[in-house]
Design a protein around this motif. Sequence first.
Motif, PDB file in Angstrom:
ATOM      1  N   ALA A   1       0.792  -1.234   0.000  1.00 14.26           N
ATOM      2  CA  ALA A   1       0.000   0.000   0.000  1.00 14.26           C
ATOM      3  C   ALA A   1       0.828   1.291   0.000  1.00 14.26           C
ATOM      4  O   ALA A   1       0.602   2.146  -0.860  1.00 14.26           O
ATOM      5  CB  ALA A   1      -0.993  -0.015   1.149  1.00 14.26           C
ATOM      6  N   PRO A   2       1.787   1.476   0.912  1.00 12.48           N
ATOM      7  CA  PRO A   2       2.512   2.759   0.899  1.00 12.48           C
ATOM      8  C   PRO A   2       3.293   2.980  -0.401  1.00 12.48           C
ATOM      9  O   PRO A   2       3.268   4.074  -0.967  1.00 12.48           O
ATOM     10  CB  PRO A   2       3.464   2.649   2.084  1.00 12.48           C
ATOM     11  CG  PRO A   2       2.874   1.614   2.971  1.00 12.48           C
ATOM     12  CD  PRO A   2       2.191   0.651   2.042  1.00 12.48           C
ATOM     13  N   GLU A   3       3.939   1.937  -0.877  1.00  9.50           N
ATOM     14  CA  GLU A   3       4.703   2.055  -2.126  1.00  9.50           C
ATOM     15  C   GLU A   3       3.771   2.267  -3.315  1.00  9.50           C
ATOM     16  O   GLU A   3       4.048   3.058  -4.226  1.00  9.50           O
ATOM     17  CB  GLU A   3       5.556   0.805  -2.339  1.00  9.50           C
ATOM     18  CG  GLU A   3       6.484   0.910  -3.524  1.00  9.50           C
ATOM     19  CD  GLU A   3       7.354  -0.315  -3.703  1.00  9.50           C
ATOM     20  OE1 GLU A   3       8.073  -0.355  -4.706  1.00  9.50           O
ATOM     21  OE2 GLU A   3       7.308  -1.236  -2.866  1.00  9.50           O
TER      22      GLU A   3
ATOM     23  N   LEU B   1       1.486   5.741  -7.562  1.00  4.31           N
ATOM     24  CA  LEU B   1       0.323   6.389  -8.168  1.00  4.31           C
ATOM     25  C   LEU B   1       0.451   7.914  -8.125  1.00  4.31           C
ATOM     26  O   LEU B   1       0.109   8.593  -9.090  1.00  4.31           O
ATOM     27  CB  LEU B   1      -0.964   5.943  -7.473  1.00  4.31           C
ATOM     28  CG  LEU B   1      -1.372   4.492  -7.732  1.00  4.31           C
ATOM     29  CD1 LEU B   1      -2.460   4.067  -6.754  1.00  4.31           C
ATOM     30  CD2 LEU B   1      -1.820   4.280  -9.167  1.00  4.31           C
ATOM     31  N   ALA B   2       0.968   8.437  -7.018  1.00  2.00           N
ATOM     32  CA  ALA B   2       1.162   9.888  -6.910  1.00  2.00           C
ATOM     33  C   ALA B   2       2.189  10.370  -7.930  1.00  2.00           C
ATOM     34  O   ALA B   2       2.008  11.436  -8.542  1.00  2.00           O
ATOM     35  CB  ALA B   2       1.600  10.253  -5.495  1.00  2.00           C
ATOM     36  N   ALA B   3       3.246   9.604  -8.130  1.00  2.00           N
ATOM     37  CA  ALA B   3       4.255   9.966  -9.137  1.00  2.00           C
ATOM     38  C   ALA B   3       3.636   9.968 -10.528  1.00  2.00           C
ATOM     39  O   ALA B   3       3.904  10.861 -11.332  1.00  2.00           O
ATOM     40  CB  ALA B   3       5.443   9.013  -9.061  1.00  2.00           C
ATOM     41  N   LEU B   4       2.799   8.972 -10.815  1.00  2.00           N
ATOM     42  CA  LEU B   4       2.122   8.930 -12.115  1.00  2.00           C
ATOM     43  C   LEU B   4       1.205  10.135 -12.293  1.00  2.00           C
ATOM     44  O   LEU B   4       1.155  10.725 -13.373  1.00  2.00           O
ATOM     45  CB  LEU B   4       1.288   7.660 -12.247  1.00  2.00           C
ATOM     46  CG  LEU B   4       2.030   6.376 -12.556  1.00  2.00           C
ATOM     47  CD1 LEU B   4       1.053   5.209 -12.516  1.00  2.00           C
ATOM     48  CD2 LEU B   4       2.722   6.449 -13.897  1.00  2.00           C
ATOM     49  N   ALA B   5       0.484  10.475 -11.265  1.00  2.00           N
ATOM     50  CA  ALA B   5      -0.450  11.593 -11.344  1.00  2.00           C
ATOM     51  C   ALA B   5       0.287  12.912 -11.547  1.00  2.00           C
ATOM     52  O   ALA B   5      -0.227  13.820 -12.192  1.00  2.00           O
ATOM     53  CB  ALA B   5      -1.313  11.655 -10.085  1.00  2.00           C
ATOM     54  N   ASP B   6       1.507  12.990 -11.028  1.00  2.00           N
ATOM     55  CA  ASP B   6       2.306  14.207 -11.173  1.00  2.00           C
ATOM     56  C   ASP B   6       2.959  14.262 -12.551  1.00  2.00           C
ATOM     57  O   ASP B   6       2.804  15.222 -13.287  1.00  2.00           O
ATOM     58  CB  ASP B   6       3.362  14.263 -10.070  1.00  2.00           C
ATOM     59  CG  ASP B   6       4.183  15.522 -10.149  1.00  2.00           C
ATOM     60  OD1 ASP B   6       3.588  16.612 -10.242  1.00  2.00           O
ATOM     61  OD2 ASP B   6       5.429  15.416 -10.140  1.00  2.00           O
TER      62      ASP B   6
END
Length: 85
Positions: free
Chosen positions: A56-58, A63-68
Motif C-alpha cells: 500500500a505505501p509504495e 500512483l502519486a508519481a504517475l499523477a504528477d
Amino acid sequence: TLARSFALYEEVVRAPGPLSRRQRELLAVVTSRANGSTTLHAHLEDLRAEVHDLEAPERERWLAALADDWRGATLEPLERALCAF
C-alpha cells in the motif's frame, strides 16, 4: 451521451487484447494527466485496483508519481515505452 461514452470506455478497457487491464489504465492515467482531464482520479482508482505487486505505501507513492508526471515514476521498460508513445 454520457452513457454511450462510459459503455465505449468499458468495452475498450475490458475487451480482450494485447494490453493488460493495468497497462490500459496506466495509459488512461497518463493521457488524462496530459489532457488535464477531470477523469484522472477515476483512472487512478481503477489503476490502484490493478496494482498487486506493490504494498500500500509504495503503491500510493507510485500512483502519486504517475499523477504528477509519469517520467518520475518507476516503470517497467514496456510501461515506459507505452507512456512515451
